[in-house]
Design a protein around this motif. Sequence first.
Motif, PDB file in Angstrom:
ATOM      1  N   ARG A  62     -38.734  12.978  28.283  1.00 42.84           N
ATOM      2  CA  ARG A  62     -37.511  13.077  28.002  1.00 42.84           C
ATOM      3  C   ARG A  62     -36.974  13.703  29.331  1.00 42.84           C
ATOM      4  O   ARG A  62     -35.759  13.626  29.615  1.00 42.84           O
ATOM      5  CB  ARG A  62     -37.394  14.096  26.857  1.00 42.84           C
ATOM      6  N   THR A  63     -37.546  14.568  30.038  1.00 42.53           N
ATOM      7  CA  THR A  63     -37.253  15.157  31.307  1.00 42.53           C
ATOM      8  C   THR A  63     -37.293  13.838  32.221  1.00 42.53           C
ATOM      9  O   THR A  63     -36.214  13.995  32.926  1.00 42.53           O
ATOM     10  CB  THR A  63     -38.331  16.234  31.822  1.00 42.53           C
ATOM     11  N   LEU A  64     -38.138  13.049  32.231  1.00 36.20           N
ATOM     12  CA  LEU A  64     -37.914  11.953  33.153  1.00 36.20           C
ATOM     13  C   LEU A  64     -36.704  11.094  32.937  1.00 36.20           C
ATOM     14  O   LEU A  64     -36.058  10.539  33.929  1.00 36.20           O
ATOM     15  CB  LEU A  64     -39.145  11.093  33.246  1.00 36.20           C
ATOM     16  N   ALA A  65     -36.346  10.892  31.857  1.00 43.61           N
ATOM     17  CA  ALA A  65     -35.337  10.028  31.359  1.00 43.61           C
ATOM     18  C   ALA A  65     -34.090  10.795  31.449  1.00 43.61           C
ATOM     19  O   ALA A  65     -33.022  10.022  31.938  1.00 43.61           O
ATOM     20  CB  ALA A  65     -35.403   9.758  29.912  1.00 43.61           C
ATOM     21  N   TYR A  66     -33.824  12.054  31.476  1.00 40.34           N
ATOM     22  CA  TYR A  66     -32.542  12.679  31.443  1.00 40.34           C
ATOM     23  C   TYR A  66     -32.277  13.518  32.507  1.00 40.34           C
ATOM     24  O   TYR A  66     -31.351  13.977  32.685  1.00 40.34           O
ATOM     25  CB  TYR A  66     -32.291  13.478  30.035  1.00 40.34           C
ATOM     26  N   MET A  67     -33.246  13.851  33.507  1.00 37.93           N
ATOM     27  CA  MET A  67     -33.143  14.856  34.520  1.00 37.93           C
ATOM     28  C   MET A  67     -31.795  14.546  35.395  1.00 37.93           C
ATOM     29  O   MET A  67     -31.136  15.484  35.661  1.00 37.93           O
ATOM     30  CB  MET A  67     -34.439  15.027  35.109  1.00 37.93           C
ATOM     31  N   ARG A  68     -31.672  13.389  35.937  1.00 43.16           N
ATOM     32  CA  ARG A  68     -30.496  13.078  36.831  1.00 43.16           C
ATOM     33  C   ARG A  68     -29.130  13.295  36.089  1.00 43.16           C
ATOM     34  O   ARG A  68     -28.336  13.596  36.778  1.00 43.16           O
ATOM     35  CB  ARG A  68     -30.597  11.703  37.197  1.00 43.16           C
ATOM     36  N   GLU A  69     -29.165  13.219  35.049  1.00 44.64           N
ATOM     37  CA  GLU A  69     -27.857  13.005  34.361  1.00 44.64           C
ATOM     38  C   GLU A  69     -27.737  14.751  33.578  1.00 44.64           C
ATOM     39  O   GLU A  69     -26.493  15.193  33.686  1.00 44.64           O
ATOM     40  CB  GLU A  69     -28.069  12.462  32.906  1.00 44.64           C
ATOM     41  N   GLU A  70     -28.695  15.447  33.595  1.00 44.00           N
ATOM     42  CA  GLU A  70     -28.475  16.770  32.948  1.00 44.00           C
ATOM     43  C   GLU A  70     -28.447  17.742  34.121  1.00 44.00           C
ATOM     44  O   GLU A  70     -27.763  18.754  34.044  1.00 44.00           O
ATOM     45  CB  GLU A  70     -29.848  17.152  32.424  1.00 44.00           C
ATOM     46  N   VAL A  71     -29.132  17.473  35.256  1.00 46.16           N
ATOM     47  CA  VAL A  71     -29.034  18.549  36.353  1.00 46.16           C
ATOM     48  C   VAL A  71     -28.752  17.836  37.687  1.00 46.16           C
ATOM     49  O   VAL A  71     -29.468  16.930  38.136  1.00 46.16           O
ATOM     50  CB  VAL A  71     -30.583  19.257  36.603  1.00 46.16           C
ATOM     51  N   SER A  72     -27.568  18.119  38.181  1.00 45.79           N
ATOM     52  CA  SER A  72     -27.122  17.339  39.188  1.00 45.79           C
ATOM     53  C   SER A  72     -27.678  17.944  40.354  1.00 45.79           C
ATOM     54  O   SER A  72     -28.331  19.005  40.493  1.00 45.79           O
ATOM     55  CB  SER A  72     -25.563  17.777  39.476  1.00 45.79           C
ATOM     56  N   SER A  73     -27.774  16.792  41.436  1.00 44.91           N
ATOM     57  CA  SER A  73     -28.581  17.301  42.861  1.00 44.91           C
ATOM     58  C   SER A  73     -27.380  17.268  43.958  1.00 44.91           C
ATOM     59  O   SER A  73     -26.865  16.273  44.312  1.00 44.91           O
ATOM     60  CB  SER A  73     -29.712  16.235  42.973  1.00 44.91           C
ATOM     61  N   PRO A  74     -27.353  18.320  44.492  1.00 43.13           N
ATOM     62  CA  PRO A  74     -26.231  18.516  45.544  1.00 43.13           C
ATOM     63  C   PRO A  74     -26.760  17.589  46.949  1.00 43.13           C
ATOM     64  O   PRO A  74     -28.114  17.512  46.844  1.00 43.13           O
ATOM     65  CB  PRO A  74     -25.737  19.870  45.612  1.00 43.13           C
ATOM     66  N   GLY A  75     -25.878  17.291  47.786  1.00 39.74           N
ATOM     67  CA  GLY A  75     -26.326  17.257  48.976  1.00 39.74           C
ATOM     68  C   GLY A  75     -26.714  17.851  49.987  1.00 39.74           C
ATOM     69  O   GLY A  75     -26.950  19.228  49.536  1.00 39.74           O
ATOM     70  N   ALA A  76     -27.091  17.741  51.247  1.00 36.13           N
ATOM     71  CA  ALA A  76     -27.702  18.533  51.983  1.00 36.13           C
ATOM     72  C   ALA A  76     -26.861  19.743  52.520  1.00 36.13           C
ATOM     73  O   ALA A  76     -27.335  20.767  53.042  1.00 36.13           O
ATOM     74  CB  ALA A  76     -27.976  17.691  53.413  1.00 36.13           C
ATOM     75  N   ALA A  77     -25.552  19.777  52.251  1.00 34.93           N
ATOM     76  CA  ALA A  77     -24.648  20.784  52.637  1.00 34.93           C
ATOM     77  C   ALA A  77     -24.977  22.092  51.890  1.00 34.93           C
ATOM     78  O   ALA A  77     -24.784  23.481  52.102  1.00 34.93           O
ATOM     79  CB  ALA A  77     -23.091  20.745  52.473  1.00 34.93           C
ATOM     80  N   ILE A  78     -25.494  21.741  50.533  1.00 35.45           N
ATOM     81  CA  ILE A  78     -25.933  23.063  49.564  1.00 35.45           C
ATOM     82  C   ILE A  78     -27.420  23.480  49.482  1.00 35.45           C
ATOM     83  O   ILE A  78     -28.321  22.213  49.466  1.00 35.45           O
ATOM     84  CB  ILE A  78     -25.731  22.747  48.188  1.00 35.45           C
ATOM     85  N   ASP A  79     -27.689  24.655  50.208  1.00 36.32           N
ATOM     86  CA  ASP A  79     -29.182  24.902  50.477  1.00 36.32           C
ATOM     87  C   ASP A  79     -29.591  25.792  49.131  1.00 36.32           C
ATOM     88  O   ASP A  79     -29.109  26.714  48.915  1.00 36.32           O
ATOM     89  CB  ASP A  79     -29.215  25.727  51.796  1.00 36.32           C
ATOM     90  N   ARG A  80     -30.804  25.019  48.694  1.00 35.00           N
ATOM     91  CA  ARG A  80     -31.612  25.974  47.600  1.00 35.00           C
ATOM     92  C   ARG A  80     -33.058  26.048  47.916  1.00 35.00           C
ATOM     93  O   ARG A  80     -33.789  26.091  47.295  1.00 35.00           O
ATOM     94  CB  ARG A  80     -31.403  25.016  46.370  1.00 35.00           C
TER      95      ARG A  80
END
Length: 494
Positions: free
Chosen positions: A411-429
Amino acid sequence: MLTQNTQKRPILEMLSQSFLERIVAEALEVLSKVGVFVENKEALTLLGDAGARIDDRRRVLLPEDLVWRCVRSAPSPIQIFDRRGEPSMLLEGLNVHFDPGSAALKILDHKTGEARAPRTEDLLAFSRLTDALAHYDGQSTGIVPADVPEQIADRYRLFIALLGSKKPVITGTFAVEGFAVMKDMLSAVAGDEARLRARPMAIFDACPSPPLKWSNLTAQTLIDCARSGLPAELVSMPLLGATAPVSMAGALVQHTAENLSGVVIHQLAGSGSPIIYGGSPGAVDMRSGTIAMGSIEAMMLISSYAQIGRFFELPTHGYLSMSDAKVIDAQAGLESGMGAMMAALSGVNVVSGAGMLEFENCQSLEKLVIDNEICGMTKRLVRGIIPREEKLADDLFGDLADGQLFLTSPRTLAYMREEVSSPGAAIDRQPRELWQSKGGKDALQHAHERVNDLLTKHKPEALPDDVRAELVRIMTAEARRHGMDKLPPAVEQA
């Protein structure tokens, strides 16, 4: 109050229904008793023939039944298309679409830290960058060039936008004669005028002069758009305590009256043509005497009139996600982030302003990159929380003692991209140690690197050779009419 609709989408509503209806009623009273001043002769003829009263000073009193008839003839929803004729922006309900702010007279130069006059290469970079950034649904004619005659600046901005990006464009005219040329360029890209009318790829701003006045140019823009079938966007600009009442309620009455009068002129010129209910309000800052466009009061006004626009069943627009800061700093981030959030929660259909600084007067490529991340976060917000499975937390009902982590769950593999957004390189984590080992760069440095990377690698979809040649022909002819023998050399590289 914060509410939710049946799709669990968070909504911000500033006005109770009774308060909203009171604002509308008073705006209609203003139109029928005070009226609006109209400079344009053709608009005056349309209004007089429709039953409006006109005095010798060109003040027009609009009867309530005429206003409602025109509001009801305006269409909703409005579909906007990209350069290829594919659907791109559906303006209806609470749908939110972002585009950069428009008509900046300066650009913030990252190398020098100074705001300077823009040139053709800046316009091309701006258009290409907007094309590359995923969270911008449209582009804008965002910068006014200093290396072409000012008489053709409106046409030239659109010319560069059409060369640099396939995204639909929010634009506007600076002179009455500009519209026909701009329509010719759009028709060349669409194929012909009929195809352009069927699949409009541009929105034209029309700004009343506060309080309660339509200039010759802006009224003509409404008329030209209505007769061409191209969407017009009303941009009423009440400035609290300057060109509008200092109370937000009073400013909303003025804004409503100005927009409704624009709807009337527009629909009388072409009943059923698309029009958008919008604006760019501000407030006087008593410390400096400047007009604060990134103020919380401006955000509150836009949120409120978006609600009024939906009451009229019209698509909406607002100038948000910009800042009055002069550089990209904490002020720029907080004003831009708050504005984008307010726009998204309020369901503003067309949100202009990204990339802008200094009272809508300066554009920044680096801020455009950072604001793209802000827009992406707000889009994630309004998608809301979705019940994915019959069991909301199905993974919790398995064997938790076997050491399996949720990262390995199907379920994590299926929904990860929809549930948790991935910002671009301007956002540092990154962890601090890794961040420091890579130079300890701040958001502005990351954004500048991202600008350079995208401008180096991103190749916008090219126009067909014959269409490009026709655009160049049209623009070259306009340039020669105003004393410029040939277009700037940077055009050849576009």
